[in-house]
Motif scaffolding. Structure first.
Motif, PDB file in Angstrom:
ATOM      1  N   TYR A  17     -41.313 -45.441  -8.944  1.00 54.14           N
ATOM      2  CA  TYR A  17     -42.132 -46.623  -9.166  1.00 54.14           C
ATOM      3  C   TYR A  17     -43.552 -46.229  -9.608  1.00 54.14           C
ATOM      4  CZ  TYR A  17     -44.663 -50.937  -8.217  1.00 54.14           C
ATOM      5  OH  TYR A  17     -45.457 -52.045  -8.327  1.00 54.14           O
ATOM      6  N   VAL A  18     -44.136 -45.253  -8.911  1.00 53.25           N
ATOM      7  CA  VAL A  18     -45.497 -44.808  -9.265  1.00 53.25           C
ATOM      8  C   VAL A  18     -45.501 -44.161 -10.649  1.00 53.25           C
ATOM      9  CG1 VAL A  18     -47.379 -43.238  -8.656  1.00 53.25           C
ATOM     10  CG2 VAL A  18     -46.265 -44.604  -6.879  1.00 53.25           C
ATOM     11  N   ALA A  19     -44.509 -43.334 -10.934  1.00 52.79           N
ATOM     12  CA  ALA A  19     -44.432 -42.704 -12.260  1.00 52.79           C
ATOM     13  C   ALA A  19     -44.353 -43.761 -13.354  1.00 52.79           C
ATOM     14  CB  ALA A  19     -43.221 -41.769 -12.325  1.00 52.79           C
ATOM     15  N   ASP A  20     -43.604 -44.813 -13.105  1.00 50.91           N
ATOM     16  CA  ASP A  20     -43.483 -45.886 -14.093  1.00 50.91           C
ATOM     17  C   ASP A  20     -44.810 -46.619 -14.279  1.00 50.91           C
ATOM     18  OD1 ASP A  20     -41.746 -47.379 -15.916  1.00 50.91           O
ATOM     19  OD2 ASP A  20     -42.068 -49.057 -14.544  1.00 50.91           O
ATOM     20  N   LEU A  21     -45.552 -46.838 -13.200  1.00 47.47           N
ATOM     21  CA  LEU A  21     -46.874 -47.468 -13.323  1.00 47.47           C
ATOM     22  C   LEU A  21     -47.812 -46.609 -14.165  1.00 47.47           C
ATOM     23  CD1 LEU A  21     -47.618 -48.795  -9.710  1.00 47.47           C
ATOM     24  CD2 LEU A  21     -46.947 -50.127 -11.715  1.00 47.47           C
ATOM     25  N   LEU A  49     -42.095 -38.765 -13.824  1.00 49.28           N
ATOM     26  CA  LEU A  49     -42.917 -39.141 -14.975  1.00 49.28           C
ATOM     27  C   LEU A  49     -42.353 -38.548 -16.262  1.00 49.28           C
ATOM     28  CD1 LEU A  49     -45.421 -40.578 -16.060  1.00 49.28           C
ATOM     29  CD2 LEU A  49     -46.742 -38.520 -15.514  1.00 49.28           C
ATOM     30  N   LEU A  50     -41.941 -37.295 -16.210  1.00 52.15           N
ATOM     31  CA  LEU A  50     -41.357 -36.650 -17.382  1.00 52.15           C
ATOM     32  C   LEU A  50     -40.097 -37.381 -17.826  1.00 52.15           C
ATOM     33  CD1 LEU A  50     -41.484 -34.278 -19.388  1.00 52.15           C
ATOM     34  CD2 LEU A  50     -40.180 -32.933 -17.732  1.00 52.15           C
ATOM     35  N   ASP A  51     -39.261 -37.746 -16.873  1.00 51.47           N
ATOM     36  CA  ASP A  51     -38.038 -38.476 -17.182  1.00 51.47           C
ATOM     37  C   ASP A  51     -38.359 -39.835 -17.806  1.00 51.47           C
ATOM     38  OD1 ASP A  51     -35.112 -38.683 -17.040  1.00 51.47           O
ATOM     39  OD2 ASP A  51     -35.490 -40.234 -15.534  1.00 51.47           O
ATOM     40  N   ASP A  52     -39.361 -40.521 -17.257  1.00 55.50           N
ATOM     41  CA  ASP A  52     -39.752 -41.840 -17.761  1.00 55.50           C
ATOM     42  C   ASP A  52     -40.304 -41.747 -19.176  1.00 55.50           C
ATOM     43  OD1 ASP A  52     -40.121 -44.587 -17.691  1.00 55.50           O
ATOM     44  OD2 ASP A  52     -41.824 -44.538 -16.326  1.00 55.50           O
ATOM     45  N   VAL A  53     -41.118 -40.719 -19.441  1.00 56.29           N
ATOM     46  CA  VAL A  53     -41.713 -40.553 -20.773  1.00 56.29           C
ATOM     47  C   VAL A  53     -40.643 -40.205 -21.807  1.00 56.29           C
ATOM     48  CG1 VAL A  53     -43.260 -39.070 -22.126  1.00 56.29           C
ATOM     49  CG2 VAL A  53     -44.045 -40.060 -19.958  1.00 56.29           C
ATOM     50  N   LYS A  54     -39.609 -39.475 -21.400  1.00 58.86           N
ATOM     51  CA  LYS A  54     -38.513 -39.168 -22.329  1.00 58.86           C
ATOM     52  C   LYS A  54     -37.796 -40.448 -22.754  1.00 58.86           C
ATOM     53  CE  LYS A  54     -37.540 -34.442 -20.852  1.00 58.86           C
ATOM     54  NZ  LYS A  54     -36.642 -33.574 -20.075  1.00 58.86           N
ATOM     55  N   LYS A  55     -37.679 -41.394 -21.837  1.00 57.53           N
ATOM     56  CA  LYS A  55     -37.005 -42.667 -22.134  1.00 57.53           C
ATOM     57  C   LYS A  55     -37.934 -43.646 -22.850  1.00 57.53           C
ATOM     58  CE  LYS A  55     -34.159 -42.305 -17.996  1.00 57.53           C
ATOM     59  NZ  LYS A  55     -34.028 -42.776 -16.620  1.00 57.53           N
ATOM     60  N   ASN A  56     -39.230 -43.552 -22.563  1.00 61.66           N
ATOM     61  CA  ASN A  56     -40.224 -44.486 -23.104  1.00 61.66           C
ATOM     62  C   ASN A  56     -41.387 -43.667 -23.657  1.00 61.66           C
ATOM     63  OD1 ASN A  56     -39.086 -47.120 -21.836  1.00 61.66           O
ATOM     64  ND2 ASN A  56     -39.249 -45.706 -20.110  1.00 61.66           N
ATOM     65  N   PRO A  57     -41.298 -43.195 -24.896  1.00 62.92           N
ATOM     66  CA  PRO A  57     -42.304 -42.283 -25.451  1.00 62.92           C
ATOM     67  C   PRO A  57     -43.742 -42.824 -25.367  1.00 62.92           C
ATOM     68  CG  PRO A  57     -40.396 -42.403 -26.888  1.00 62.92           C
ATOM     69  CD  PRO A  57     -40.210 -43.472 -25.838  1.00 62.92           C
ATOM     70  N   VAL A  58     -44.664 -41.890 -25.198  1.00 61.58           N
ATOM     71  CA  VAL A  58     -46.087 -42.192 -25.048  1.00 61.58           C
ATOM     72  C   VAL A  58     -46.865 -41.426 -26.110  1.00 61.58           C
ATOM     73  CG1 VAL A  58     -48.102 -41.901 -23.537  1.00 61.58           C
ATOM     74  CG2 VAL A  58     -45.903 -42.595 -22.556  1.00 61.58           C
ATOM     75  N   ASP A  59     -47.867 -42.061 -26.705  1.00 59.41           N
ATOM     76  CA  ASP A  59     -48.791 -41.386 -27.613  1.00 59.41           C
ATOM     77  C   ASP A  59     -49.904 -40.775 -26.757  1.00 59.41           C
ATOM     78  OD1 ASP A  59     -50.644 -40.532 -29.450  1.00 59.41           O
ATOM     79  OD2 ASP A  59     -51.089 -42.534 -30.243  1.00 59.41           O
ATOM     80  N   PHE A  60     -49.867 -39.467 -26.573  1.00 56.83           N
ATOM     81  CA  PHE A  60     -50.837 -38.786 -25.717  1.00 56.83           C
ATOM     82  C   PHE A  60     -52.059 -38.282 -26.488  1.00 56.83           C
ATOM     83  CE2 PHE A  60     -47.072 -38.277 -22.954  1.00 56.83           C
ATOM     84  CZ  PHE A  60     -47.615 -38.734 -21.753  1.00 56.83           C
ATOM     85  N   SER A  61     -52.203 -38.650 -27.749  1.00 55.19           N
ATOM     86  CA  SER A  61     -53.264 -38.063 -28.571  1.00 55.19           C
ATOM     87  C   SER A  61     -54.670 -38.354 -28.052  1.00 55.19           C
ATOM     88  CB  SER A  61     -53.128 -38.527 -30.023  1.00 55.19           C
ATOM     89  OG  SER A  61     -53.295 -39.937 -30.123  1.00 55.19           O
ATOM     90  N   GLN A  62     -54.840 -39.422 -27.265  1.00 56.96           N
ATOM     91  CA  GLN A  62     -56.158 -39.761 -26.727  1.00 56.96           C
ATOM     92  C   GLN A  62     -56.181 -39.806 -25.194  1.00 56.96           C
ATOM     93  OE1 GLN A  62     -59.165 -40.577 -28.490  1.00 56.96           O
ATOM     94  NE2 GLN A  62     -58.033 -39.590 -30.138  1.00 56.96           N
TER      95      GLN A  62
END
Length: 199
Positions: A17-21, A49-62
Motif C-alpha cells: 500500500y505504501v509503495a503504491d502511494l 515499489l520496484l514491482d509497482d513501477v514495473k507495472k506502472n512506469p514512472v518518468d524519473f527524469s525530474q
C-alpha cells in the motif's frame, strides 16, 4: 491535526500500500522530492515499489530521492538518475539540503513527501522541526509485533512529551500505515475502526 491510521492484515499488504502511494506521488508530480528513511522496513518497501513501477512506469527524469538509508543502488535500479539520489543524514536541515542539491525544471524544490518508520522506542530517527515538518505529507510505515509499543506511545503520548514520534501529531498530513501486529498498540476500538475502514 489527528493522525490518520490505516491497518492492514499483513506486513506485505501494508508495505504494498505504501509503495503504491509513493509510486502515485511520482506519477502525479514529475518533479517530486521524496525523503525516505525506512531503516529495517526499507528492503520490503523497495521490492514492492520496484514491482509497482514495473507495472506502472514512472518518468524519473525530474524525481529526487533524499536517501537516509544509504540505499542509492536501490533507487538507481528503480530508474532514478544517480545524480538525483541525494545522500541525506539525520538531524540536518532538509530545506538547505534541497536548496543545495536539488534542481528541477519547475524550480519547486519542496519536500513533497517523507516516508519514515518508527524504532521500537517510538523514535522517527529524524528531527521533527528540520526534517519532517517541511514535508507536505508524511507516511509512517510500521510493521511487526515488536513495534506495537512504539504505536501505543505514538497514539497516547501528548505532543509535549519526550516521545519523539508524538510530535507527528502537529503535522498537517500524516498517515500511519500498520500491519495487524504493530496495530496491537492501538486501543481495540480504534484498531477495529481503522481495520474495518481500510482493510
Amino acid at each position: 491535526m489527528a493522525l490518520n491510521f490505516k491497518v492492514f492484515e499483513t506486513k506485505g499488504i501494508a508495505t504494498r500500500y505504501v509503495a503504491d502511494l509513493v509510486r502515485k506521488q511520482f506519477n502525479g508530480d514529475s518533479t517530486s522530492v521524496v525523503g525516505i528513511n525506512l531503516d529495517s522496513e526499507n528492503t520490503s518497501f523497495f521490492d514492492e515499489l520496484l514491482d509497482d513501477v514495473k507495472k506502472n512506469p514512472v518518468d524519473f527524469s525530474q524525481i529526487h530521492i533524499l536517501d537516509y538509508d544509504g540505499k542509492a543502488d536501490y533507487y538507481t535500479e528503480l530508474g532514478v538518475p544517480t545524480k538525483q539520489v541525494v545522500k541525506a543524514e539525520a538531524k540536518n536541515d532538509v530545506e538547505s539540503l534541497i536548496k543545495d542539491k536539488v534542481n528541477t525544471d519547475k524550480k519547486k524544490n519542496k519536500l513533497m513527501l517523507d516516508v519514515i518508520t518508527l524504532t521500537e522506542d517510538s523514535d522517527t530517527g529524524l528531527d521533527y522541526d528540520s526534517e519532517i515538518h517541511p514535508a507536505r505529507e508524511v507516511i509512517v510505515l510500521v510493521t511487526g509485533k515488536e513495534k506495537a509499543q512504539a504505536i501505543k506511545k505514538l497514539y497516547e503520548e501528548p505532543v509535549s512529551s519526550s516521545v519523539a514520534s508524538a510530535k507527528l501529531k502537529q503535522h498537517r498530513m500524516v498517515t500511519v500505515v500498520l500491519d495487524n501486529e504493530a496495530a496491537q498498540g492501538l486501543p481495540e476500538d480504534v484498531r477495529s475502526y481503522f481495520t474495518i475502514q481500510f482493510s
